[in-house]
Scaffold this active site. Sequence first.
Site, PDB file in Angstrom:
ATOM      1  CG  ASP A 158      48.006  44.394  41.302  1.00 35.23           C
ATOM      2  OD1 ASP A 158      47.915  45.627  41.300  1.00 35.23           O
ATOM      3  OD2 ASP A 158      48.056  43.704  40.257  1.00 35.23           O
ATOM      4  CG  ASP A 205      50.809  38.813  43.483  1.00 39.41           C
ATOM      5  OD1 ASP A 205      50.503  38.697  42.280  1.00 39.41           O
ATOM      6  OD2 ASP A 205      50.033  39.241  44.339  1.00 39.41           O
TER       7      ASP A 205
END
Length: 107
Positions: free
Chosen positions: A24, A22
Amino acid sequence: MSAMRDIARVAAEADLIALFVDLDGTLIDVAPSPDTVVVPPDLAPTLLGVERALGGAFAVVSGRRLDAIDRLLAPFSAAAGLHGGEVRLPGGALERAPVPQIGRAHV
């Protein structure tokens, strides 16, 4: 970024592995707004190294659109945006999930 290098080293020793990370809150810190994130200068080169170490079996996944991911991570480009709704295929072609049509009865 040494943790990413360690992951790449371990993963390179495995025959069947793909790593999806991922953006953020994982690769970059969460910021007050999406436009104010700070990307470490060594992030893109590190991601390219991990991608090479895994023989291409590596991608960044984000809720952001692919064009926004590209602005943050260029020249790294192995990514899926909109939580997998936009995917960049090997060779650079884009694939987008169809958007379901919702009738008035469902609203």
